[in-house]
Motif scaffolding. Structure first.
Motif: not given
Length: 135
Positions: A2-14, A19-34
């Protein structure tokens, strides 16, 4: 990854601005719900397994329940909703309304999962960070 791709990094920041969405949930959402940010909230809820489905057969009308979808995503959103119900005034008020209507505490937390999915969906579609609502 996620950190290596700008678009995914921006999506993770958003996503993490909710509140309630941390690094694990954001990574799961990005990976499992493209599809996040591309579909409407009903389709996202169905993909996450949060949309109620009918249990009907012939003349019998059964109880509506959630099933199907991506189970690990559903469990991850439950934890995000649990955390958000403690720290986000909008989520807390929604949970308290459900409990006041006679739902159990756990049912109140389950009722927050579609809200969490919808909140992350809207913020990602608008490509803006989440802004807190007034308490």
């Amino acid at each position: 990854m996620i950190q290596s791709q700008d678009e995914l990094r921006d999506q993770a920041v958003r996503l993490r601005s909710v509140k309630g969405i941390g690094p694990v949930v954001s990574a799961t959402l990005i990976a499992q719900l493209p599809e996040l940010g591309q579909l409407d909230r009903r389709r996202v809820a169905a993909l996450a397994g949060l949309a109620p489905h009918a249990n009907d057969s012939g003349h019998q009308r059964g109880k509506r329940s959630i099933w199907g979808g991506r189970g690990s995503l559903r469990r991850c959103l439950y934890l995000a909703a649990l955390t958000a119900s403690r720290f986000d005034p909008v989520f807390r008020a929604f949970k308290e309304r459900l409990i006041a209507a006679g739902k159990t505490t756990k049912a109140g937390h389950r009722g927050l999962r579609p809200q969490a999915a919808d909140r992350s969906q809207c913020d990602d579609k608008a490509r803006t960070p989440y802004r807190d609502a007034p308490a």
